[in-house]
Design a protein around this motif. Structure first.
Motif, mmCIF file in Angstrom:
data_model
loop_
_atom_site.group_PDB
_atom_site.id
_atom_site.type_symbol
_atom_site.label_atom_id
_atom_site.label_comp_id
_atom_site.label_asym_id
_atom_site.label_seq_id
_atom_site.Cartn_x
_atom_site.Cartn_y
_atom_site.Cartn_z
ATOM 1 N N LYS A 1 0.869 -1.179 0.000
ATOM 2 C CA LYS A 1 0.000 0.000 0.000
ATOM 3 C C LYS A 1 0.903 1.226 0.000
ATOM 4 N N PHE B 1 1.443 5.474 0.435
ATOM 5 C CA PHE B 1 0.993 6.618 1.207
ATOM 6 C C PHE B 1 1.811 7.839 0.804
ATOM 7 N N GLY C 1 -7.542 -1.721 4.186
ATOM 8 C CA GLY C 1 -8.050 -0.706 5.109
ATOM 9 C C GLY C 1 -7.414 -0.804 6.480
ATOM 10 N N LYS D 1 -3.923 0.518 6.109
ATOM 11 C CA LYS D 1 -4.028 1.978 5.986
ATOM 12 C C LYS D 1 -4.209 2.610 7.354
ATOM 13 N N LYS D 2 -5.032 2.013 8.200
ATOM 14 C CA LYS D 2 -5.290 2.566 9.534
ATOM 15 C C LYS D 2 -4.001 2.619 10.360
ATOM 16 N N LYS E 1 -1.662 5.288 8.751
ATOM 17 C CA LYS E 1 -2.258 6.623 8.894
ATOM 18 C C LYS E 1 -2.089 7.132 10.323
ATOM 19 N N GLU F 1 1.350 8.846 8.883
ATOM 20 C CA GLU F 1 0.742 9.948 8.118
ATOM 21 C C GLU F 1 0.217 11.055 9.018
#
Length: 150
Positions: free
Chosen positions: A8, A10, A59, A62-63, A66, A70
């Motif tokens: 993934k 970012f 997802g 990503k969590k 993030k 991020e």
């Protein structure tokens, strides 16, 4: 079982300054970082599992990234807290800026090591962090591989 790698990507904007550096990067400046996170695992084979066939839900990955990278680093300024830059950091914080003080020179190489540790701590036991790629500019990046660090 077959191991699968998934990746993934970012992106985030971060400023930094390299204390004691002998070039332009000693000055406060920013980058549009691109981070690629590759994890490895076996796809879920349980036919009753809601995530059947997935190594990890994109997802969920990503969590993790993030929350721990991020949201922390985006539009923040990173300084080595063991340098006189801490004075500039305090001034920026007093003016409402997001500042991150780290125990290392905030180079791409050191940031990727930090990111690897942050991500590894949050991954489920069944998932391995395989590699990271942190791109600082269009032509410059650092890579981290678990296999190189065993």
């Amino acid at each position: 079982m077959n191991k699968i790698r998934i990746t993934k990507q970012f992106s985030f904007e971060t400023a930094h300054a390299l204390y004691g550096y002998d070039g332009k990067c000693r000055n406060l400046h920013g980058h549009s970082y691109k981070l690629s996170v590759t994890v490895m695992g076996t796809p879920i084979a349980d036919t009753s599992h809601v995530k059947l066939g997935m190594v990890i839900d994109f997802g969920d990955l990503k969590k993790i990234v993030k929350e721990d990278i991020e949201d922390v680093f985006d539009h923040a300024t990173v300084f080595n807290k063991n340098t006189p830059h801490v004075e500039l950091a305090r001034e920026l914080e007093q003016r409402g800026h997001d500042v991150i003080l780290v125990d290392y020179q905030p180079t791409t190489e050191n940031m990727i090591l930090d990111f690897a540790e942050r991500i590894k701590k949050k991954l489920p036991n069944t998932i391995e962090l395989h590699s990271l790629r942190l791109q600082e500019t269009e032509t410059s990046y650092a890579e981290w591989y678990a296999s190189d660090n065993e």
